[in-house]
Write an enzyme that holds these catalytic residues in place. Structure first.
Site, mmCIF file in Angstrom:
data_model
loop_
_atom_site.group_PDB
_atom_site.id
_atom_site.type_symbol
_atom_site.label_atom_id
_atom_site.label_comp_id
_atom_site.label_asym_id
_atom_site.label_seq_id
_atom_site.Cartn_x
_atom_site.Cartn_y
_atom_site.Cartn_z
ATOM 1 N N HIS A 119 0.983 3.869 7.251
ATOM 2 C CA HIS A 119 1.059 4.456 5.917
ATOM 3 C C HIS A 119 1.735 5.826 5.921
ATOM 4 O O HIS A 119 1.537 6.621 6.847
ATOM 5 C CB HIS A 119 -0.337 4.563 5.313
ATOM 6 C CG HIS A 119 -0.975 3.230 5.089
ATOM 7 N ND1 HIS A 119 -2.037 2.775 5.833
ATOM 8 C CD2 HIS A 119 -0.665 2.238 4.218
ATOM 9 C CE1 HIS A 119 -2.371 1.556 5.418
ATOM 10 N NE2 HIS A 119 -1.553 1.220 4.442
ATOM 11 N N SER B 293 0.794 -1.232 0.000
ATOM 12 C CA SER B 293 0.000 0.000 0.000
ATOM 13 C C SER B 293 0.823 1.276 0.000
ATOM 14 O O SER B 293 0.362 2.295 -0.527
ATOM 15 C CB SER B 293 -0.939 0.006 1.214
ATOM 16 O OG SER B 293 -0.222 -0.223 2.410
ATOM 17 N N ASP C 130 -2.571 6.037 11.359
ATOM 18 C CA ASP C 130 -2.572 4.589 11.581
ATOM 19 C C ASP C 130 -1.173 4.043 11.867
ATOM 20 O O ASP C 130 -1.009 2.860 12.147
ATOM 21 C CB ASP C 130 -3.187 3.855 10.380
ATOM 22 C CG ASP C 130 -2.430 4.086 9.078
ATOM 23 O OD1 ASP C 130 -1.317 4.651 9.091
ATOM 24 O OD2 ASP C 130 -2.963 3.692 8.028
#
Length: 281
Positions: A233, A32, A230
């Site tokens: 990321h 990601s 989070d």
């Protein structure tokens, strides 16, 4: 009348882009943080695109249906489809590189990254590997050359101790298989040292990344770049910086005059210590 003319111009632009074939092709693969989550909070992208990531006519993106279109954030929006994509490193990479070496245009970016995937899911013969190989083959049909693989993966392998222990061997095998399948034994590969992880074994996977013993494999370090709330990321600012690091690393694979120009750049002071790039093996 103006609306009608606008539609005509848009149609002409789309037709013009589809007829252009990129000269320099770059594969963007991994998880990601390569796909891009910059500006994504609570499954919503803020749609903020920094100047370093703005579209330009000589940077294209290969879509999910294997057509070239003008590249724009989010680059992985039709590839990493089970998550909300935001800003990644690809556009800032492209703008940085072309700002230094315009002759590399037209540039074609081939997004292949999918969030949450482990290195096992990228081994030869898997769905992700075959999808990437097929996309790269389609990208090369116009006569372009694959210039490098940009690789950012490993967060998913920080959960399980066996995955972390086997990471180096699996990663090296992936790199060697891809080079073999692309018939490019010294394809430049620029991997990113983890900034974060989904488990507690981040340092073990980072050590495995840094221990990769293959020629013309480079590493830029994302450790210390700012993270989203989070704590996994990269933020938009971090993704921009990472793209520039990847760009500077790629330029080091080119002739020495380009290398010197990058090292002497006043903007960003791009020396080895900032980039976290060891000399290639």
């Amino acid at each position: 009348m103006l609306a009608f003319l606008s539609l005509i111009l848009l149609a002409y632009a789309a037709r013009s882009v589809s007829s252009v074939q990129p000269k320099s092709i770059f594969i963007l693969a991994g998880q990601s943080n390569m796909s891009g989550r910059g500006g994504v909070v609570n499954d919503t992208w803020d749609r903020v695109v920094p100047p370093e990531c703005r579209p330009r006519a000589d940077v294209l993106r290969l879509t999910a249906d294997l057509n070239w279109t003008q590249a724009a954030e989010p680059l992985h929006r039709d590839i990493d489809v089970y998550a909300v994509c935001g800003v990644g490193p690809g556009m800032s990479f492209a703008n940085f590189v072309l700002g230094k070496v315009p002759s590399l245009a037209v540039m074609g970016l081939v997004p292949c990254a999918v969030g949450g995937t482990s290195i096992r899911e990228w081994q030869r013969g898997t769905f992700l590997y075959n999808q990437m190989k097929g996309r790269v083959s389609a990208a090369m049909r116009g006569g372009g050359t694959v210039r490098a693989l940009l690789w950012y993966q490993g967060e998913a392998d920080t959960i399980n101790s066996q995955d972390a222990e086997l990471y180096k061997g699996r990663l090296e095998r992936f790199f060697m298989d891809l080079r073999s399948d692309l018939q490019s034994p010294l394809l430049p590969i620029i991997q990113v040292g983890l900034a974060s992880g989904q488990g507690r074994l981040v340092e073990q996977v980072r050590k495995a990344q840094m221990a990769v013993d293959l020629e013309n494999v480079w590493l830029v370090d994302a450790k210390g770049l700012p993270l989203e709330p989070d704590y996994v990321h990269l933020t938009t600012v971090a993704e921009v910086r990472l793209g520039e690091k990847l760009g500077a690393a790629f330029l080091r694979t080119l002739p020495g005059t380009v290398h010197s120009a990058v090292q002497n750049s006043a903007a960003g002071q791009l020396d080895n210590s900032v980039l976290g790039i060891p000399d290639p093996h």
